[in-house]
Design an enzyme around this catalytic site. Structure first.
Site, PDB file in Angstrom:
ATOM      1  N   ASP A  48       0.853  -1.177   0.000  1.00 30.06           N
ATOM      2  CA  ASP A  48       0.000   0.000   0.000  1.00 30.06           C
ATOM      3  C   ASP A  48       0.904   1.248   0.000  1.00 30.06           C
ATOM      4  OD1 ASP A  48      -2.415   1.570   0.622  1.00 30.06           O
ATOM      5  OD2 ASP A  48      -1.493   1.772   2.596  1.00 30.06           O
ATOM      6  N   ASP A  99      -2.410  -0.133   5.713  1.00 30.69           N
ATOM      7  CA  ASP A  99      -2.665   0.587   6.972  1.00 30.69           C
ATOM      8  C   ASP A  99      -4.117   0.940   7.224  1.00 30.69           C
ATOM      9  OD1 ASP A  99      -2.764   2.596   4.881  1.00 30.69           O
ATOM     10  OD2 ASP A  99      -2.854   4.032   6.537  1.00 30.69           O
ATOM     11  N   ASP A 104      -0.162   5.226   0.794  1.00 31.90           N
ATOM     12  CA  ASP A 104      -0.385   6.206   1.874  1.00 31.90           C
ATOM     13  C   ASP A 104      -0.523   5.501   3.222  1.00 31.90           C
ATOM     14  OD1 ASP A 104      -0.971   8.998   0.528  1.00 31.90           O
ATOM     15  OD2 ASP A 104      -1.939   7.485  -0.709  1.00 31.90           O
TER      16      ASP A 104
HETATM   17  O1  LIG Z   1      -4.482   2.824  -0.703  1.00 34.89           O
HETATM   18  P1  LIG Z   1      -3.602   3.930  -0.228  1.00 34.89           P
HETATM   19  O2  LIG Z   1      -2.314   4.032  -0.954  1.00 34.89           O
HETATM   20  O3  LIG Z   1      -3.421   3.910   1.270  1.00 34.89           O
HETATM   21  O4  LIG Z   1      -4.424   5.257  -0.568  1.00 34.89           O
HETATM   22  C1  LIG Z   1      -5.622   5.536   0.167  1.00 34.89           C
HETATM   23  C2  LIG Z   1      -5.988   6.982  -0.046  1.00 34.89           C
HETATM   24  O5  LIG Z   1      -4.853   7.729   0.382  1.00 34.89           O
HETATM   25  C3  LIG Z   1      -4.852   9.127   0.166  1.00 34.89           C
HETATM   26  O6  LIG Z   1      -5.608   9.722   1.190  1.00 34.89           O
HETATM   27  C4  LIG Z   1      -5.035   9.520   2.474  1.00 34.89           C
HETATM   28  O7  LIG Z   1      -3.719  10.082   2.494  1.00 34.89           O
HETATM   29  C5  LIG Z   1      -3.670  11.539   2.351  1.00 34.89           C
HETATM   30  C6  LIG Z   1      -2.213  11.936   2.311  1.00 34.89           C
HETATM   31  O8  LIG Z   1      -1.525  11.457   3.421  1.00 34.89           O
HETATM   32  C7  LIG Z   1      -4.425  12.159   3.535  1.00 34.89           C
HETATM   33  O9  LIG Z   1      -4.397  13.574   3.429  1.00 34.89           O
HETATM   34  C8  LIG Z   1      -5.868  11.650   3.544  1.00 34.89           C
HETATM   35  O10 LIG Z   1      -6.539  12.130   4.722  1.00 34.89           O
HETATM   36  C9  LIG Z   1      -5.893  10.111   3.572  1.00 34.89           C
HETATM   37  O11 LIG Z   1      -7.233   9.623   3.448  1.00 34.89           O
HETATM   38  C10 LIG Z   1      -5.298   9.508  -1.212  1.00 34.89           C
HETATM   39  O12 LIG Z   1      -5.517  10.889  -1.281  1.00 34.89           O
HETATM   40  C11 LIG Z   1      -6.498   8.730  -1.709  1.00 34.89           C
HETATM   41  O13 LIG Z   1      -6.695   8.973  -3.101  1.00 34.89           O
HETATM   42  C12 LIG Z   1      -6.236   7.248  -1.515  1.00 34.89           C
HETATM   43  O14 LIG Z   1      -7.329   6.478  -1.979  1.00 34.89           O
END
Ligand SMILES: O=P(O)(O)OC[C@H]1O[C@H](O[C@H]2O[C@H](CO)[C@@H](O)[C@H](O)[C@H]2O)[C@H](O)[C@@H](O)[C@@H]1O
Length: 251
Positions: free
Chosen positions: A12, A192, A14
């Site tokens: 993953d 995560d 983020d």
């Molecule tokens: O599947 P992932 O790689 O974990 O992505 C999931 C989403 O992550 C992002 O949003 C999250 O991270 C942002 C930056 O740290 C944060 O600001 C936000 O609050 C989190 O929800 C991303 O923007 C999404 O498009 C992803 O789906």
């Protein structure tokens, strides 16, 4: 302990490879991350992929100049060995109308962000006041419900996403496993978030190893505390250290 060649590694983005930031575009990529991933991919005979809610193009920007195999948009799009499939916005006219509605209905909430990803959309309320965050969550739930069974709501960290229903990260990892270099290997998946729990369940069912990053209830048997811990583990593996995922801390 097994040989590294026995494993396929799915990561993953983020909250796993990078720390959560206030906004999607404010993420900072550790300078050592890309070289580590490239070395590890070589050690794994190519069996390393990013499995993320982000679009493939955004992962390419964050991890430039490297190009990794990626399942993007929670599995809606997939790039393997340079070939991209799925994720065409024009295949989702109802969702596109839903995105317009989200813009209109959230416009008065200044700190609510719409992340339009073409074939999926995320409504972010991390920076919003509590009442505005609750309003944003209500709106995205209503739009998702009105879109019907072809789409699903994916709640995550201060975010609600609308995603084509057929796609999950679990399906994406299984799809990678159908062909070389992933076929026949035991999946290791690190994630995560709530979205990752779907994939943990299918990885576990298939005999793989799932690792939850951070706190929260999980079906993963193993846990690491932070993305920094993940990067340290990947660095050790990339540098030739013993690969023993079953020695990781229990969740
Ligand atoms: O599947 P992932 O790689 O974990 O992505 C999931 C989403 O992550 C992002 O949003 C999250 O991270 C942002 C930056 O740290 C944060 O600001 C936000 O609050 C989190 O929800 C991303 O923007 C999404 O498009 C992803 O789906």
């Amino acid at each position: 302990m097994s040989e590294l060649a026995d494993y396929a590694l799915f990561l993953d983005f983020d909250g796993t490879l990078v720390e959560i930031a206030p906004r999607p575009d404010a993420v900072r990529v550790d300078p050592g991350l890309v070289p580590t991933l490239e070395r590890l991919r070589t050690r794994l005979g190519g069996a390393l992929a990013i499995v993320t809610g982000r679009p493939v193009t955004v992962i390419d920007d964050f991890l430039a100049p490297a190009r990794f195999d990626v399942a993007g948009l929670h599995g809606v799009e997939q790039r393997v060995d340079g070939r991209l499939s799925g994720g065409r916005p024009e295949d989702h006219p109802a969702l596109r109308a839903g995105v317009e509605r989200l813009h209109a209905e959230t416009a008065r909430y200044e700190a609510v962000l719409i992340e339009d990803k073409g074939a999926s959309v995320a409504v972010h309320w991390r920076l919003a006041a509590t009442a505005d965050a609750e309003a944003a969550e209500t709106i995205v739930k209503a739009v998702a419900a009105d879109l019907g069974g072809a789409y699903r709501l994916q709640l995550g960290k201060a975010v609600g996403e609308i995603v084509p229903a057929a796609a999950t990260k679990g399906h994406a990892i299984r799809a990678f496993g159908e062909a070389a270099p992933y076929a026949g290997r035991r999946a290791i998946f690190l994630g995560d978030d709530r979205t990752d729990e779907i994939a943990f369940a299918s990885v576990n069912a298939d005999g793989g190893i799932s690792v939850r990053i951070g706190d929260g209830e999980t079906v993963a048997p193993y846990r690491l505390a932070t993305p920094a811990d993940v990067r340290a583990l990947l660095t050790a593996w990339a540098e030739g250290g013993a690969v023993d995922p079953e020695a990781l801390p229990r969740a």
